[in-house]
Design an enzyme around this catalytic site. Structure first.
Site, PDB file in Angstrom:
ATOM      1  N   HIS A 280      37.495  18.705 -23.411  1.00  0.00           N
ATOM      2  CA  HIS A 280      38.378  19.238 -24.482  1.00  0.00           C
ATOM      3  C   HIS A 280      38.408  20.712 -24.063  1.00  0.00           C
ATOM      4  O   HIS A 280      38.815  21.136 -22.949  1.00  0.00           O
ATOM      5  CB  HIS A 280      37.591  19.060 -25.706  1.00  0.00           C
ATOM      6  CG  HIS A 280      38.602  19.367 -26.800  1.00  0.00           C
ATOM      7  ND1 HIS A 280      40.062  19.504 -26.864  1.00  0.00           N
ATOM      8  CD2 HIS A 280      38.271  19.388 -28.270  1.00  0.00           C
ATOM      9  CE1 HIS A 280      40.445  19.707 -28.135  1.00  0.00           C
ATOM     10  NE2 HIS A 280      39.373  19.705 -28.944  1.00  0.00           N
ATOM     11  N   HIS A 321      45.774  14.347 -19.352  1.00  0.00           N
ATOM     12  CA  HIS A 321      45.915  14.639 -21.108  1.00  0.00           C
ATOM     13  C   HIS A 321      45.840  13.460 -21.918  1.00  0.00           C
ATOM     14  O   HIS A 321      46.597  12.457 -21.336  1.00  0.00           O
ATOM     15  CB  HIS A 321      46.985  15.584 -21.378  1.00  0.00           C
ATOM     16  CG  HIS A 321      46.982  16.159 -22.577  1.00  0.00           C
ATOM     17  ND1 HIS A 321      47.127  15.659 -23.811  1.00  0.00           N
ATOM     18  CD2 HIS A 321      46.561  17.395 -23.084  1.00  0.00           C
ATOM     19  CE1 HIS A 321      47.005  16.402 -24.992  1.00  0.00           C
ATOM     20  NE2 HIS A 321      46.337  17.540 -24.519  1.00  0.00           N
ATOM     21  N   ASP A 379      44.287  24.153 -19.962  1.00  0.00           N
ATOM     22  CA  ASP A 379      43.191  24.719 -19.429  1.00  0.00           C
ATOM     23  C   ASP A 379      43.495  24.971 -18.041  1.00  0.00           C
ATOM     24  O   ASP A 379      42.384  25.816 -17.592  1.00  0.00           O
ATOM     25  CB  ASP A 379      42.058  23.775 -19.610  1.00  0.00           C
ATOM     26  CG  ASP A 379      41.884  23.705 -21.328  1.00  0.00           C
ATOM     27  OD1 ASP A 379      41.661  22.326 -21.735  1.00  0.00           O
ATOM     28  OD2 ASP A 379      41.411  24.837 -21.875  1.00  0.00           O
TER      29      ASP A 379
HETATM   30  C1  SDX Z   1      42.350  19.650 -23.916  1.00  0.00           C
HETATM   31  O1  SDX Z   1      43.663  16.261 -27.155  1.00  0.00           O
HETATM   32  C2  SDX Z   1      44.134  17.414 -26.976  1.00  0.00           C
HETATM   33  O2  SDX Z   1      45.391  17.823 -27.578  1.00  0.00           O
HETATM   34  C3  SDX Z   1      43.502  18.485 -26.256  1.00  0.00           C
HETATM   35  C4  SDX Z   1      44.118  19.733 -25.929  1.00  0.00           C
HETATM   36  C5  SDX Z   1      44.102  20.613 -27.232  1.00  0.00           C
HETATM   37  O3  SDX Z   1      45.107  21.543 -26.983  1.00  0.00           O
HETATM   38  O4  SDX Z   1      43.585  20.388 -28.241  1.00  0.00           O
HETATM   39  O5  SDX Z   1      45.201  19.601 -25.412  1.00  0.00           O
HETATM   40  C6  SDX Z   1      43.064  20.631 -25.061  1.00  0.00           C
HETATM   41  O6  SDX Z   1      41.171  19.341 -24.229  1.00  0.00           O
HETATM   42  C7  SDX Z   1      43.208  19.463 -22.599  1.00  0.00           C
HETATM   43  C8  SDX Z   1      42.461  18.650 -21.713  1.00  0.00           C
HETATM   44  C9  SDX Z   1      41.052  19.308 -21.141  1.00  0.00           C
HETATM   45  N1  SDX Z   1      40.437  18.505 -20.463  1.00  0.00           N
HETATM   46  C10 SDX Z   1      40.335  18.388 -19.020  1.00  0.00           C
HETATM   47  O7  SDX Z   1      40.920  19.191 -18.205  1.00  0.00           O
HETATM   48  C11 SDX Z   1      39.041  17.538 -18.439  1.00  0.00           C
HETATM   49  C12 SDX Z   1      39.791  16.656 -17.239  1.00  0.00           C
HETATM   50  N2  SDX Z   1      40.644  15.673 -17.676  1.00  0.00           N
HETATM   51  C13 SDX Z   1      40.237  14.497 -18.106  1.00  0.00           C
HETATM   52  O8  SDX Z   1      38.937  14.301 -18.381  1.00  0.00           O
HETATM   53  C14 SDX Z   1      41.256  13.517 -18.969  1.00  0.00           C
HETATM   54  O9  SDX Z   1      42.376  13.502 -18.303  1.00  0.00           O
HETATM   55  C15 SDX Z   1      41.095  13.594 -20.657  1.00  0.00           C
HETATM   56  C16 SDX Z   1      39.916  13.844 -21.151  1.00  0.00           C
HETATM   57  C17 SDX Z   1      41.750  15.021 -20.629  1.00  0.00           C
HETATM   58  C18 SDX Z   1      42.284  12.661 -21.172  1.00  0.00           C
HETATM   59  O10 SDX Z   1      41.573  11.447 -20.843  1.00  0.00           O
HETATM   60  P1  SDX Z   1      42.038   9.897 -21.285  1.00  0.00           P
HETATM   61  O11 SDX Z   1      43.077  10.228 -22.194  1.00  0.00           O
HETATM   62  O12 SDX Z   1      40.792   9.271 -22.003  1.00  0.00           O
HETATM   63  O13 SDX Z   1      42.404   9.219 -20.299  1.00  0.00           O
HETATM   64  P2  SDX Z   1      41.509   8.476 -19.084  1.00  0.00           P
HETATM   65  O14 SDX Z   1      40.098   9.331 -18.883  1.00  0.00           O
HETATM   66  O15 SDX Z   1      41.213   7.153 -19.475  1.00  0.00           O
HETATM   67  O16 SDX Z   1      42.109   8.717 -17.774  1.00  0.00           O
HETATM   68  C19 SDX Z   1      43.189   7.674 -17.291  1.00  0.00           C
HETATM   69  C20 SDX Z   1      42.918   7.579 -15.896  1.00  0.00           C
HETATM   70  C21 SDX Z   1      41.542   7.140 -15.748  1.00  0.00           C
HETATM   71  O17 SDX Z   1      41.816   6.514 -14.206  1.00  0.00           O
HETATM   72  P3  SDX Z   1      42.056   4.743 -14.198  1.00  0.00           P
HETATM   73  O18 SDX Z   1      40.645   4.240 -15.106  1.00  0.00           O
HETATM   74  O19 SDX Z   1      43.222   4.561 -14.729  1.00  0.00           O
HETATM   75  O20 SDX Z   1      41.734   4.215 -12.781  1.00  0.00           O
HETATM   76  O21 SDX Z   1      43.029   8.842 -15.377  1.00  0.00           O
HETATM   77  C22 SDX Z   1      41.921   9.258 -14.589  1.00  0.00           C
HETATM   78  C23 SDX Z   1      40.697   8.450 -15.274  1.00  0.00           C
HETATM   79  O22 SDX Z   1      39.666   8.316 -14.452  1.00  0.00           O
HETATM   80  N3  SDX Z   1      41.701  10.735 -15.016  1.00  0.00           N
HETATM   81  C24 SDX Z   1      41.343  11.559 -14.007  1.00  0.00           C
HETATM   82  C25 SDX Z   1      41.559  12.720 -14.654  1.00  0.00           C
HETATM   83  N4  SDX Z   1      41.953  12.470 -15.890  1.00  0.00           N
HETATM   84  C26 SDX Z   1      42.222  11.290 -15.988  1.00  0.00           C
HETATM   85  N5  SDX Z   1      41.185  11.386 -12.659  1.00  0.00           N
HETATM   86  C27 SDX Z   1      40.684  12.598 -12.084  1.00  0.00           C
HETATM   87  N6  SDX Z   1      40.683  13.848 -12.668  1.00  0.00           N
HETATM   88  C28 SDX Z   1      41.114  14.064 -13.884  1.00  0.00           C
HETATM   89  N7  SDX Z   1      41.098  15.216 -14.491  1.00  0.00           N
END
Ligand code: SDX
Length: 444
Positions: A280, A321, A379
């Site tokens: 997050h 996201h 971010d």
């Molecule tokens: C913020 O919710 C909000 O609005 C948050 C925010 C706000 O203003 O409050 O926007 C601020 O928190 C932005 C997000 C910051 N976090 C990161 O940058 C951390 C890296 N991102 C991931 O951890 C992830 O993308 C999330 C947590 C942001 C979202 O995860 P989800 O929606 O639970 O999606 P997921 O983890 O199920 O991903 C879907 C697929 C998966 O692969 P498969 O299972 O389909 O094979 O995408 C992959 C994930 O492994 N994936 C990534 C990835 N993000 C998702 N793979 C590599 N690198 C990544 N960053």
């Protein structure tokens, strides 16, 4: 399970188009009302599901679950749309300022010039902390993470201001909003000064929100401090872009904690803790650590492959996201601002910015990221600007919290003033042991 799936039939009720008809395995039929908002997806009201069918819904992480009704912020993840009270964030970024956006999020409309002047004056005059609160900083180790300090000291506000916290009193709700918005920068700067070993710098009422924050962060008693207007303008824009984001993890935490009637200062402290996670708000700190680890454009391919490797916990921080399956509109604005800030501050940090842009290009051309709609989020670039302003990586999520503080307060106020509001208490799918009798230790 297959039986349930075969029997299960959910279809729009062709007569009224305002309900789903649900037929469960034992033949029970019921209607689930459909509700439409101003814009965005309809919702299916499942409140009667357990009573009518004896089943819960199941949606870990609430991927497709609306937790409340809200007038504050709207996001369209497919189109990359973000609106605060109906105003597109691009327009607010171009024409507004953080104090005006605070008023908008708290009150629902843009202020008149008198309203804005009065609000800004109130915030300026609530920036000081109770002197006793400063003692908390003497108890932290010199290297205590500033997010830990922020969460702890904000939580202590529930001790200092317990008396004026009748949540049903609109005046108390206003005072709570002013204190959180005004005092968080002072607490944040005090946490940073602890880490640097420098003396705490008091707020000044003659300065605006961002100028005041900069002088509390970087001024020292030994010499005059000159505020850089570019730095102040960059911070103001970053706070606008971070101010609110619908029912994200930290905002939902504030709503959930507040729904029990807990002191709202402790609900905000809970939101700060939730924001800290690298999935997050902690991602902005994690992005800079990741860029430092990548080090050079020649290493980008290796790290992109790591991010795609299911056996490797590494993820590309600042990418992906839960809602945006297109560009995060905030990332686009911040990327453009990077250029301006780095040029204006004549910062040699451009290698970091160049590395980030190259990483973005490589990732966006990779099928793994394209198939999963993984784009840079808010971010990905914000940390590059914070670093260019001289703010250390450990303070990046604190800066996120300063912007988001108004969103948390706005959502707490909306939740607490909802006459139909109830305590948030989700259910579960139990997969533990079936009932069994206690065995005496001699028999085990
Ligand atoms: C913020 O919710 C909000 O609005 C948050 C925010 C706000 O203003 O409050 O926007 C601020 O928190 C932005 C997000 C910051 N976090 C990161 O940058 C951390 C890296 N991102 C991931 O951890 C992830 O993308 C999330 C947590 C942001 C979202 O995860 P989800 O929606 O639970 O999606 P997921 O983890 O199920 O991903 C879907 C697929 C998966 O692969 P498969 O299972 O389909 O094979 O995408 C992959 C994930 O492994 N994936 C990534 C990835 N993000 C998702 N793979 C590599 N690198 C990544 N960053």
């Amino acid at each position: 399970m297959l039986l349930w799936f075969e029997y299960r039939e959910i279809q729009r009720n062709v007569m009224s188009q305002d309900a789903y008809r649900l037929i469960s395995p034992n033949g029970t039929e019921s209607e689930l009302p459909v509700r439409s908002g101003t814009t965005g997806p309809d919702v299916v009201d499942i409140a009667s599901l357990y009573k009518e069918h004896g089943a819960f819904t199941y949606d870990p992480g609430f991927v497709a679950t609306g937790s409340c009704e809200s007038d504050i912020t709207f996001i369209d993840g497919e189109k990359g749309v973000l609106m605060y009270r109906g105003y597109p964030v691009e327009q607010l970024a171009a024409h507004s300022n953080f104090m005006e956006v605070c008023w908008l999020l708290l009150n629902g409309d843009l202020p008149t010039s008198d309203e804005l002047a009065g609000f800004e004056n109130t915030i300026r005059r609530h920036t000081m902390l109770n002197e006793g609160m400063l003692n908390f900083f003497k108890g932290f180790r010199y290297d205590a993470h500033p997010m830990a300090q922020l969460s702890a000291v904000v939580g202590s506000m529930s001790a200092y201001y317990h008396a004026e916290m009748d949540a049903s009193n609109p005046k108390h709700r206003d005072i709570f909003a002013h204190r959180i918005i005004a005092k968080l920068p002072t607490i944040a700067a005090a946490a940073y000064k602890l880490n640097t070993g420098q003396p705490f710098i008091y707020p000044r009422n003659d300065l605006n929100y961002c100028d005041n924050l900069l002088q509390m962060l970087f001024a020292v008693p030994a010499e005059p401090y000159e505020i850089n207007p570019v730095a102040s303008e960059a911070l103001d824009l970053l706070f606008i872009l971070h101010a609110d984001h619908e029912q994200n993890c930290s905002t939902s935490t504030v709503r959930m904690a507040g729904s029990s009637g807990a002191n709202p200062y402790s609900a905000i402290a809970a939101g700060i803790s939730a924001l800290w996670g690298p999935a997050h708000g902690g991602a902005n700190e994690a992005v800079l650590n990741m860029l430092d680890e990548i080090g050079d454009v020649s290493q980008i391919g290796k790290f992109v492959e790591k991010a795609k490797d299911k056996d490797d916990p590494f993820r590309l921080m600042g990418f992906g996201h839960r809602v945006y399956k297109n560009f995060d509109p905030r990332a686009t604005i911040i990327r453009e601002m990077c250029h301006k800030v780095l040029d204006a501050l004549d910062k040699e940090d451009t290698p970091l910015f160049d590395l980030a842009r190259e990483l973005e290009q490589v990732a966006l051309s990779d099928d793994y990221f394209k198939e999963r709609n993984l784009y840079p989020n808010v971010d990905f670039y914000s940390g590059i600007i914070y670093k260019a302003l001289g703010i250390p990586t450990s303070m990046f999520t604190v800066m996120f919290a300063l912007g988001r503080s108004v969103g948390w307060v706005a959502h707490w106020r909306e939740m607490i003033s909802d006459p139909k509001g109830k305590i948030a208490r989700p259910r579960q799918l139990y997969t533990g042991a079936a009932a069994r009798d206690y065995a005496l230790i001699a028999d085990r």
